[in-house]
Write a protein that holds these residues in place. Structure first.
Motif, PDB file in Angstrom:
ATOM      1  N   ASN A 124       0.860  -1.164   0.000  1.00 59.04           N
ATOM      2  CA  ASN A 124       0.000   0.000   0.000  1.00 59.04           C
ATOM      3  C   ASN A 124       0.911   1.234   0.000  1.00 59.04           C
ATOM      4  O   ASN A 124       1.346   1.707   1.045  1.00 59.04           O
ATOM      5  N   GLU A 125       1.216   1.699  -1.219  1.00 61.07           N
ATOM      6  CA  GLU A 125       2.179   2.802  -1.369  1.00 61.07           C
ATOM      7  C   GLU A 125       1.731   4.045  -0.619  1.00 61.07           C
ATOM      8  O   GLU A 125       2.539   4.755  -0.028  1.00 61.07           O
ATOM      9  N   ARG A 126       0.441   4.319  -0.677  1.00 59.51           N
ATOM     10  CA  ARG A 126      -0.098   5.504  -0.035  1.00 59.51           C
ATOM     11  C   ARG A 126       0.137   5.477   1.474  1.00 59.51           C
ATOM     12  O   ARG A 126       0.582   6.455   2.071  1.00 59.51           O
ATOM     13  N   ARG A 127      -0.104   4.295   2.050  1.00 58.24           N
ATOM     14  CA  ARG A 127       0.094   4.154   3.487  1.00 58.24           C
ATOM     15  C   ARG A 127       1.571   4.316   3.856  1.00 58.24           C
ATOM     16  O   ARG A 127       1.912   4.953   4.853  1.00 58.24           O
ATOM     17  N   SER A 129       3.738   6.070   2.207  1.00 57.06           N
ATOM     18  CA  SER A 129       4.052   7.498   2.066  1.00 57.06           C
ATOM     19  C   SER A 129       3.618   8.274   3.303  1.00 57.06           C
ATOM     20  O   SER A 129       4.340   9.154   3.790  1.00 57.06           O
ATOM     21  N   ASP A 130       2.421   7.966   3.804  1.00 60.79           N
ATOM     22  CA  ASP A 130       1.926   8.649   5.006  1.00 60.79           C
ATOM     23  C   ASP A 130       2.849   8.396   6.203  1.00 60.79           C
ATOM     24  O   ASP A 130       3.119   9.300   6.996  1.00 60.79           O
TER      25      ASP A 130
END
Lengths: 242, 242
Positions: A124-127, A129-130
């Motif tokens: 989960n790239e977005r996670r 990044s966060d």
């Protein structure tokens, strides 16, 4: 160990003129969680080395910006850069904490890869990044590490022809101590850490052919994320001495 | 990074003659989780440096033992020993993963303490012991690190009069690199890491008076558990070079 920090640090990818525009996530954190009000003085970083102070204003209901920016601090990117190429762990939370810790310590890039014995083939790239943003802010860094997209290990190995990148790989059978490595003339040090099921014979052999440096990470058998953490700590310490 | 291990490693505190008696927890893990059967050949360590092979037998319904023990491997205790004195984190899970990682890396002792700004003043010693056992087995170690009872920092500081113990403390304002430390003549290196709210002025001052060595753990602000992890990694690497 946590230093007192009078002002909360925010991150804004988009800075135009004297205004930093917070993302929805950062805006929610600022307005809902920390209950900041219009006119409050805040610190914001662009994640590219600069920290500003400015005044909070609300663009619309859930979107905040910081205006009247003035530079208060800067951090140069260190060289060489420190990159961690790692097979995502079966258990997501183990990769996530590794990333959090590695960013606090000084990681510049995370390069997830899929190899023959990988158990996890999606991230989960977005996670991630966060988590990188959050760890950057928490540790008082102004450089946001890059989270690269997940690639196949073979594609990553094929692309390694840049003489300025030094590729290391954690290997329990190696006697090579990280502190003995000569970093001179390199602009990136990339450490490869294999999956729980280890690299395949073909993968080890390919890394040998590509002149990877096999490094030892300690006396005992380490979990994937512990190996990543130990390697990042030792290489970071070496870079700091340059 | 995880090596293949043909035989599961168990831990038995109580070894008498040629028989190792598994605890209830280890028995349950052996019989219920791993579904081992009477007569199976297993490895067991005493947590004091010796690894045996032997044959599983069942004493009573939920209690197992390993008989006909024969020594197959030994690990000497390294010197100096590596001890981490740390204020438990507000969030239990952060101390727990630190312990797991530190044991994999080579920690010999965990000394939790309560200081003026500690947010957590209780620990679950039993749970920490279980984590230490599990990490020892997972990493192929035969030395079980000691989990000391929680004490007041002031009592711990009062008791430090042994010249063979070197006391280090993580401090962001120090320039002293861990790699510059001279370990010779010491039988224990103990690293102190403060709580989330940092040590108090009085505590810093007391550590100065006690000739603690203030060491730097990196460029950025580290969470308590990250500071512990970084310190353990760097000191362990130094001990390995002796």
């Amino acid at each position: 160990m946590k230093l007192k920090n009078d002002m909360q640090l925010f991150f804004a990818e988009k800075i135009e003129g004297e205004t930093a525009f917070l993302s929805e996530t950062e805006s929610r954190h600022c307005l809902k969680v920390l209950r900041k009000k219009e006119g409050d003085c805040l610190q914001v970083t662009d994640g590219r080395g600069i920290c500003y102070t400015g005044e909070l204003f609300i663009i619309k209901k859930r979107l905040a910006a910081i205006g009247k920016l003035a530079v208060v601090d800067q951090q140069e990117r260190r060289h060489p850069l420190l990159s961690l190429a790692i097979a995502p762990t079966k258990n997501n939370s183990r990769l996530e904490w590794l990333l959090e810790k590695a960013v606090e310590i000084g990681l510049d890039e995370l390069q997830p890869f899929v190899s023959k014995h990988s158990e996890r083939r999606k991230i989960n790239e977005r996670r991630l990044s966060d988590i990188a943003v959050s760890a950057m802010k928490q540790s008082g860094r102004y450089q946001l590490p890059e989270i690269q997209p997940l690639v196949k290990l073979e594609d990553l190995l094929d692309s390694q022809i840049d003489g300025k990148v030094m590729n290391l790989v954690g290997s329990q059978s190696s006697d090579m101590d990280i502190s003995e490595i000569d970093l001179s003339g390199k602009n990136k040090i990339r450490l490869f850490i294999g999956p729980e099921g280890d690299f395949s014979e073909e993968e080890w052999s390919l890394m040998h052919q590509k002149d990877f440096v096999f490094v030892n990470l300690g006396n005992f058998r380490l979990r994937t994320e512990t190996a990543g953490m130990v390697g990042v700590t030792l290489i970071n310490s070496l870079i700091n001495k340059i």
